[in-house]
Design a protein around this motif. Structure first.
Motif, PDB file in Angstrom:
ATOM      1  N   SER A 187       0.880  -1.314  -0.056  1.00 23.01           N
ATOM      2  CA  SER A 187      -0.122   0.014   0.055  1.00 23.01           C
ATOM      3  C   SER A 187       0.733   1.300   0.005  1.00 23.01           C
ATOM      4  CB  SER A 187      -0.913   0.170   1.250  1.00 23.01           C
ATOM      5  OG  SER A 187      -1.632   1.239   1.425  1.00 23.01           O
ATOM      6  N   LEU A 214       0.772   3.263  -3.459  1.00 27.08           N
ATOM      7  CA  LEU A 214       0.069   4.984  -3.245  1.00 27.08           C
ATOM      8  C   LEU A 214       1.073   5.983  -3.244  1.00 27.08           C
ATOM      9  CD1 LEU A 214      -2.831   3.784  -0.903  1.00 27.08           C
ATOM     10  CD2 LEU A 214      -2.819   4.146  -3.513  1.00 27.08           C
ATOM     11  N   ARG A 273      -6.471   4.808  -5.565  1.00 28.90           N
ATOM     12  CA  ARG A 273      -6.462   4.682  -4.276  1.00 28.90           C
ATOM     13  C   ARG A 273      -7.592   3.961  -3.900  1.00 28.90           C
ATOM     14  NH1 ARG A 273      -3.890   7.081   0.028  1.00 28.90           N
ATOM     15  NH2 ARG A 273      -2.552   8.374  -1.520  1.00 28.90           N
TER      16      ARG A 273
END
Length: 325
Positions: free
Chosen positions: A145, A149, A163
């Motif tokens: 993550s 991101l 996202r």
């Protein structure tokens, strides 16, 4: 020129070392106290220095040889050596061919025992071994993550995922991990998640149809790059376990059929986060194996992948040894 001994070199923590080498069509030897690799151009031999004090692992590919003196110096500096095929895959060892992960570890009677003792204190308990596997999976998802991101390098090269999609995917995966009652169920859930990540990466890069193939069975560039990059991650995984003195056979998830299973467990912490997007980026850009390798090594280094592996192993070993106590 005065010779330099590897014992005189400044010691750099493995977690802070910057280099992973893949070499082919060369000789590795000691020259003037330094470990170098030699390439031939016509009648001229070119010597290139290997900064062993700042190197974690070396992959020796097609057409390579290494001297006993070089192996001695590499061992003193704590560098892992693996023999492999062209392009970095598959990985062999000196005496075990077609074993997917097998490394020539530096020999030392002074490896730390603290983490080995912590690891074996819980490892024989099936429930705690499953808990360790779940923690590996959750750490992997958090690392993924953070990079998918927030990693500017991969964003600048076109890998910008939604996202909402990635957060939903990870939230569902975290919930599913907690519900699993066996390592088989956990492996099945991992396989389903990885398939979704492949599809998300292919869609993000507008790659088209993608199916993950077994090693060596596809000429598809994304598949080839995934194989290649995964072996770089295995090198870091082998280094992390060696640094902490934990044998590769003490796996928590992949250890049923592979004696190097812990290397797979540790490498999984970073493969999807860094290797996967880099493979699709390189495939879409039409990169060569060498360019992809440089991209991948740069990502692994800048994300401090080895440091993350070591800290994850340390934390799991310490936490679960306290639970067992």
């Amino acid at each position: 020129m005065e010779s330099i001994s590897s014992s005189d070199l400044k010691s750099i923590l493995h977690s802070k070392r910057a280099n992973i080498y893949y070499l082919e069509h060369c000789r590795v030897l000691v020259n003037g106290g330094r470990v170098e690799y030699v390439t031939d151009e016509g009648k001229q031999s070119l010597y290139w220095n290997i900064p062993i004090a700042n190197t974690t692992s070396i992959l020796l590919g097609t057409g390579t040889s290494i001297t006993q003196a070089a192996m001695r110096e590499l061992a003193k500096a704590g560098v892992l050596v693996g023999f492999c095929g062209g392009g970095g895959t598959p990985l062999f060892s000196a005496n075990d061919v077609d074993v997917e992960v097998s490394w020539l570890n530096p020999q030392s009677e002074y490896r730390p025992t603290q983490y080995l003792q912590d690891w074996v204190s819980f490892w024989f308990d099936e429930g705690l071994r499953l808990e360790a596997a779940k923690r590996f999976q959750k750490l992997r998802l958090r690392f993924l993550s953070g990079n998918w991101l927030n990693n500017k390098k991969i964003h600048d090269q076109g890998f910008v995922v939604s996202r909402e999609k990635i957060e939903e995917l990870i939230e569902n995966a975290m919930t599913e991990i907690d519900k699993k009652g066996s390592s088989i169920d956990l492996l099945t859930a991992e396989a389903r998640l990885t398939k979704k990540l492949y599809q998300l990466a292919a869609d993000t890069m507008k790659y088209g149809e993608f199916t993950r193939s077994k090693r060596g069975e596809s000429i598809d560039p994304a598949n080839r790059f995934l194989d290649h990059g995964n072996y770089l991650a295995y090198g870091l995984g082998a280094t992390a376990t060696w640094v902490l003195g934990i044998p590769h056979g003490l796996a928590v998830l992949h250890g049923k059929t592979r004696r190097g299973g812990l290397v797979f467990d540790v490498a999984d912490l970073v493969k999807d986060a860094l290797v996967l997007p880099t493979a699709f980026i390189a495939a879409v850009h039409g990169d060569s194996e060498q360019v992809f390798r440089q991209r991948c090594i740069q990502q692994l280094t800048q994300a401090e992948a080895l440091d993350f592996m070591i800290k994850s192993l340390q934390q799991i070993a310490q936490d679960l040894s306290r639970v067992k106590a």
